[in-house]
Design an enzyme around this catalytic site. Sequence first.
Site, PDB file in Angstrom:
ATOM      1  N   SER A 144       0.866  -1.183   0.000  1.00 38.22           N
ATOM      2  CA  SER A 144       0.000   0.000   0.000  1.00 38.22           C
ATOM      3  C   SER A 144       0.898   1.227   0.000  1.00 38.22           C
ATOM      4  O   SER A 144       2.063   1.146   0.407  1.00 38.22           O
ATOM      5  CB  SER A 144      -0.883   0.000   1.251  1.00 38.22           C
ATOM      6  OG  SER A 144      -1.525   1.253   1.436  1.00 38.22           O
ATOM      7  N   TYR A 157      -2.014  -0.896  10.298  1.00 36.23           N
ATOM      8  CA  TYR A 157      -2.151  -1.266   8.887  1.00 36.23           C
ATOM      9  C   TYR A 157      -0.878  -0.911   8.120  1.00 36.23           C
ATOM     10  O   TYR A 157      -0.318  -1.746   7.397  1.00 36.23           O
ATOM     11  CB  TYR A 157      -3.343  -0.535   8.265  1.00 36.23           C
ATOM     12  CG  TYR A 157      -3.476  -0.772   6.782  1.00 36.23           C
ATOM     13  CD1 TYR A 157      -3.926  -1.996   6.296  1.00 36.23           C
ATOM     14  CD2 TYR A 157      -3.151   0.221   5.860  1.00 36.23           C
ATOM     15  CE1 TYR A 157      -4.036  -2.228   4.933  1.00 36.23           C
ATOM     16  CE2 TYR A 157      -3.266   0.002   4.503  1.00 36.23           C
ATOM     17  CZ  TYR A 157      -3.710  -1.226   4.037  1.00 36.23           C
ATOM     18  OH  TYR A 157      -3.813  -1.442   2.686  1.00 36.23           O
TER      19      TYR A 157
END
Length: 251
Positions: A144, A157
């Site tokens: 990401s 995350y």
Amino acid sequence: MTDNNIDGKVVIITGASSGIGESTAKLLASRGAKVVLGARRDDKLQQVVSDITNDGGHAIAHALDVAVQADNDAIVRLALETYGRLDAIFLNAGLMPSSPISALKTDEWHRMVDVNITGVLNGVAAVLPTFIEQKSGHVLATSSVAGLKAYPNGAVYGGTKWFVREFMEVLRMESAMEGTNIRTATLYPAAINTELLDTITDPGAAEGMQALYEQYGIAPERIAEVVAFALNLPADTTVNEFTVGPANQPW
């Protein structure tokens, strides 16, 4: 560049029941790949398989929890038993229940570690013996943009996605040093319209992320094209990192 390097390849895709995984499966199958699809939602997996086979493609599926090593081992066996070979794995399963650290959503922290980190480790552990023995293979993984820089509400995350970055880069380096010819490609998507936001339970984080994606989000097919590009490269070439997102998003 032609699609000759995709045609006939056998590719495992995790997180394949929707979003980036589903789009990638359909695109690769349309270009001649034989795709082996894994996710927890077997009903959705079977629908993707049906869509692909109805379009003349080759696809099979296996219910998969990436956090369970035995499930990962089983999908590798299925690929080898069904198609007689294995060329690539796309480690795409992921969760993003963003929240501030002070919210102490510890169950969500641990689940992110289970899926986003342990899931990658389990997938690599499952395919590596085959790739080492045949001295070829391609490992692709979804990180990401949160694996490249820090974002509020994304401590855990982002941490899991930084791990993917580190692990995949060392896998690439060690494979080159060991002469196993295993290539890697790590993807760093920005705002891509998938079901990822559905896992956010913190109201403030959910509202902010929803607004961000409504403003900038682009289709998961854009990421599928990048995966296809990586898989289509000649065997002597690797592009190990792709940062991809909406052209108008200042991530």
